[in-house]
Design an enzyme around this catalytic site. Sequence first.
Site, short mmCIF file in Angstrom:
data_model
loop_
_atom_site.label_atom_id
_atom_site.label_comp_id
_atom_site.label_asym_id
_atom_site.label_seq_id
_atom_site.Cartn_x
_atom_site.Cartn_y
_atom_site.Cartn_z
N CYS A 94 27.15 -34.70 59.35
CA CYS A 94 28.18 -34.87 58.56
C CYS A 94 27.73 -35.49 57.30
O CYS A 94 27.10 -36.48 57.27
CB CYS A 94 29.35 -35.42 59.19
SG CYS A 94 29.89 -34.76 60.64
N ARG A 150 22.93 -32.14 56.07
CA ARG A 150 23.31 -33.21 56.99
C ARG A 150 24.34 -32.41 58.19
O ARG A 150 24.73 -33.03 59.16
CB ARG A 150 24.25 -34.42 56.41
CG ARG A 150 23.58 -35.06 55.36
CD ARG A 150 24.52 -36.14 54.78
NE ARG A 150 24.94 -37.32 55.68
CZ ARG A 150 24.09 -38.37 55.87
NH1 ARG A 150 23.03 -38.49 55.29
NH2 ARG A 150 24.74 -39.07 56.79
N TRP A 172 28.73 -31.44 60.85
CA TRP A 172 27.81 -31.03 61.97
C TRP A 172 28.83 -31.52 63.33
O TRP A 172 28.93 -32.72 63.58
CB TRP A 172 26.58 -31.93 61.98
CG TRP A 172 25.65 -31.34 62.93
CD1 TRP A 172 24.56 -30.47 63.17
CD2 TRP A 172 25.32 -31.98 64.53
NE1 TRP A 172 23.96 -30.32 64.11
CE2 TRP A 172 24.40 -31.50 65.03
CE3 TRP A 172 26.05 -33.14 64.86
CZ2 TRP A 172 23.90 -31.83 66.29
CZ3 TRP A 172 25.70 -33.28 66.30
CH2 TRP A 172 24.43 -32.73 66.53
N ASN A 175 32.34 -39.55 58.66
CA ASN A 175 31.04 -39.41 59.20
C ASN A 175 30.57 -40.41 60.44
O ASN A 175 30.68 -41.74 60.06
CB ASN A 175 29.93 -39.48 58.09
CG ASN A 175 28.73 -39.48 58.80
OD1 ASN A 175 27.69 -40.04 58.18
ND2 ASN A 175 28.18 -38.94 59.96
N GLY A 176 30.51 -40.05 61.48
CA GLY A 176 30.44 -41.17 62.68
C GLY A 176 31.09 -40.70 63.82
O GLY A 176 31.58 -39.19 63.89
N GLU A 197 3.62 -31.13 66.72
CA GLU A 197 4.39 -31.11 65.61
C GLU A 197 4.42 -29.45 65.35
O GLU A 197 5.51 -29.18 64.99
CB GLU A 197 3.95 -32.02 64.61
CG GLU A 197 4.21 -31.57 63.01
CD GLU A 197 5.91 -32.00 63.02
OE1 GLU A 197 6.26 -32.44 63.97
OE2 GLU A 197 6.48 -31.49 61.96
N LYS A 213 7.77 -27.49 64.81
CA LYS A 213 8.12 -26.93 63.63
C LYS A 213 8.43 -25.46 63.92
O LYS A 213 9.41 -24.72 63.54
CB LYS A 213 7.26 -27.05 62.69
CG LYS A 213 7.56 -26.63 61.26
CD LYS A 213 7.91 -28.20 60.83
CE LYS A 213 8.76 -29.15 61.61
NZ LYS A 213 8.83 -30.51 60.98
N GLU A 216 11.77 -24.75 65.76
CA GLU A 216 12.88 -25.20 65.20
C GLU A 216 13.53 -24.08 64.29
O GLU A 216 14.69 -24.10 64.00
CB GLU A 216 12.34 -26.46 64.29
CG GLU A 216 13.75 -27.31 63.57
CD GLU A 216 13.03 -28.55 62.95
OE1 GLU A 216 11.80 -28.49 62.85
OE2 GLU A 216 13.63 -29.32 62.83
N HIS A 257 -4.07 -27.33 83.56
CA HIS A 257 -3.46 -28.00 84.75
C HIS A 257 -1.89 -27.31 85.05
O HIS A 257 -1.18 -28.19 85.39
CB HIS A 257 -3.19 -29.48 84.28
CG HIS A 257 -4.54 -30.08 84.35
ND1 HIS A 257 -5.50 -30.21 85.38
CD2 HIS A 257 -5.44 -30.73 83.34
CE1 HIS A 257 -6.38 -31.03 85.34
NE2 HIS A 257 -6.54 -31.03 83.82
N LYS A 270 19.65 -32.43 59.29
CA LYS A 270 18.56 -33.29 59.16
C LYS A 270 18.53 -34.53 59.66
O LYS A 270 17.53 -35.34 60.25
CB LYS A 270 18.40 -33.22 57.84
CG LYS A 270 17.19 -33.84 57.31
CD LYS A 270 16.54 -33.38 55.76
CE LYS A 270 15.10 -33.63 55.65
NZ LYS A 270 14.18 -32.99 56.70
C1 AGP Z 1 12.02 -32.40 62.15
O1 AGP Z 1 11.75 -31.03 61.70
C2 AGP Z 1 13.46 -32.36 62.67
N1 AGP Z 1 14.39 -31.88 61.76
C3 AGP Z 1 13.60 -33.82 63.54
O2 AGP Z 1 12.63 -33.83 64.50
C4 AGP Z 1 13.41 -35.06 62.68
O3 AGP Z 1 12.27 -35.23 62.58
C5 AGP Z 1 14.15 -36.15 63.62
O4 AGP Z 1 15.38 -36.04 63.86
C6 AGP Z 1 13.91 -37.72 62.96
O5 AGP Z 1 14.56 -37.76 61.95
P1 AGP Z 1 14.24 -39.12 61.01
O6 AGP Z 1 12.74 -38.99 60.64
O7 AGP Z 1 15.18 -38.91 59.74
O8 AGP Z 1 14.45 -40.12 61.80
#
Ligand code: AGP
Length: 602
Positions: A2, A27, A73, A99-100, A477, A481, A484, A500, A597
Site C-alpha cells: 500500500c 507498493r 495491496w 498503510n499497515g 536468486e 527472479k 516471480e 539427492h 515491492k
Molecule cells: C525480489 O525480487 C522480491 N521482490 C522480494 O523477494 C524482496 O527482495 C523481499 O521482499 C525483500 O525486500 P527488501 O529488500 O526491501 O527487504
Amino acid sequence: MCGIIARIGHGDAAETLLTGLENLEYRGYDSAGIAVQNGSGVKVHKCSGEVSELKSQLEAHPNGNMGIGHTRWSTHGPPTDENAHPHTDTVGDVAVVHNGVIDNYDELKADLRSKGHEFESDTDTEVIPHLIDEYRAETGDTETAVRKTVSTLEGSYAIAAIVDGEEAVYAARKGSPLVLGLDDDEWFLASDVPAFLDYTDEVIYLEEGDLVVLEPDSYQITDLDGTPVERSSDTVDWDPEDAGKGEFDHYMLKEIYNQPTSLSNTIEGRASDGEVSFENLTEGTFSDVDAVQFVACGTSYHAAMYGGQLLRSAGIRTEVLRASEYESTTGPVDENTLVVAVTQSGETADTLEAVREATSRGARSLAVTNVVGSTAARTADDAVYIRAGPEVGVAATKTYSSQAVTLALLTQQIASDVPGGEPAADKATLLESLQDLPEHVEEVLESSQAEAVARERLDSQSYFFIGHGLGHSVALEGALKFKEITYEHAEGFASGQLKHGPLALVTDETPIFAVYSGRGDEKTKTNAIEARSRGAPIIAVGPDDHSLADAADTNLSVPDTHPVWAGLLANVQLQLVSYHAAKLLERPIDKPRNLAKSVTVE
Ligand code: AGP
C-alpha cells in the site's frame, strides 16, 4: 504494501495525487482511490484495479486544493471497489487512507456498530474514519480526535485524513513509513519520496508516534501527547529522472541496464589503495564483534548468503537467517553479536521484526539498505547505504548487485576489525578487480544471448538453477527472479544436491542453468553433466575458460574476473533471461500478480 499520499496547498490537488500514486504503485496495485476537499464536501473516487483504471474512470479531475490518495495491496478483504481506500465514516465527512494493519479492528468495529456506525468494506482500515468521527463528536476537535484514534489502534499504520469543511490534512505514523515533502507553496505526505519527487526534494522523515497537521501555509508535528517536536529536513539526492522508465519498456529492464552506473556509485570512495573504507564506519567499529547474523528476505536474503559466505571464509562466526524464521533459527545472541539487516526498502516487516528480536536479546544492529531515512536505517545502531538509486520494478535487480558488493566490502572491514579475522589474502587484487565490475556488467549487457536462450527454452516444464559456493546463492536468486515474473515453475539448488532428489524431475523439458565460477567448480560441472546425460539441456552461465562450457548446450558467458565478482556477472545474465522469458510470455513484468515491492506486513 500500500502506498499513501496527501497534498495540501494552493491550486488543485487531484493531478498531483494521481501522479504520486502512479509512482507508488510498486507498493501495491490491487485498487486505487483519491478523496479531495473542495468546500462542498469530501469527494471520494475509488475502484479496483490500477491507478490507470481510476484515471480512466474520472471524467474530469475533481476540484479541491487538498486531498489524499491510496494504492492498495490487499490484506483484509479482496481487491473490490468497496475495499479500495479512501474509507469514510457513515455520513462521509471524514476520509482516511492507511498503510499497515490494525490488529484490533474486529473489536473496534463491533463497538462502533453498537454505537450506530455502518460499515461498507471488509477492511481493517474502515474503523479509523469512524473512530475519528466518534471522537470528534465527543471532543469537538479533530486533532484531538485523531490523537485519541491512533492511541486506540493496535498494529501498524501510516494514515492521512481529511475532514469536510476543514482546511487541513491530519496524519500519523507507527510502524509504517511516512515522509513529509516541503515545497514553496504546498506540502506532501507519502509512503515514499518518489510520490512527490517531481515537486520537491526537501523531506522530513517522520518518526514513530509523530502526528502531523498540515494547513495550506503551515505544518506542525507533535508527539502522541500533543507536545510539539522538531524534526530536521533532508535533501534527497535522487534525480526525478531516476524514478521514470526512460527509453525502456519496463522499469526492470531500465534497472538491469542501470547496473554499471549503480555499481559505480556503490563502490565510489569505498575501495581505494587496497583498503576498504565506509564513510561512517571508522576503523575498529567492529572490534568487539565475535559473531555476525545476517537477516533478510527474498532477494536480499540471497545477497546476504553471498556476504555470509565471504564473512565465514574470513574466519568470522556467521549465520544467514531468513528474517521471517528468526526466532526459531537463531543461535545464541549477546552484546558481541552484530545483526546485519539486509533490506533494499528498509521497510520489510519480517526483517525489522528480526532486528527487534535480536536487539532485545542484546545484539548490536547494522542496516544495509538503499533507502535513506527508512525504518531500518533509523532504527539500527548504524546504517550503510548501497547507493543503487531508486528501484521501482517489483523484481529486485540492481539492488541485489549493490547489496552483494556492499556486503563483500563490509566483510573486509569486519575481518580487519575483529581480532582473529582474516581479510582476503588477495585483498588488493580483489579490490582492484572490483573497479572493473561496472565495465564487465556493461560487456554482459552488450553481448548477452539471454533473449535467444529464453526464446529457445520458452515451453519447458520447469526451470532449474544450480550453483556451488557463491554460485549457490546466485542460482537461488536466478530461480526466484524467474518464477516471480514469468509465473513458470523454477527452483534453485546447490549443485551437489541435484542427485539427492531433484534429479528425479529432470527430463529434456527441464533446462538447467548452471552457474559456475570458472575455477575449480567441479561440483557444478559434474552435476550438470550428470543431469545432461539424463536429457536436461544445460545452459552454462560463467566464464568461457571452463570445461563445462564445452559440455553445455548453450553458454551465457561472462568476462573473466575475480571469482568473488563472477557470480554477480552470472546473475546479470540470469536477470536478462527472466526478463526476456517474461516479456515473451507477455507477463506484467514490473507488477507481477500478488506481489508488492515493499512487504510491510508479517
Ligand atoms: C525480489 O525480487 C522480491 N521482490 C522480494 O523477494 C524482496 O527482495 C523481499 O521482499 C525483500 O525486500 P527488501 O529488500 O526491501 O527487504
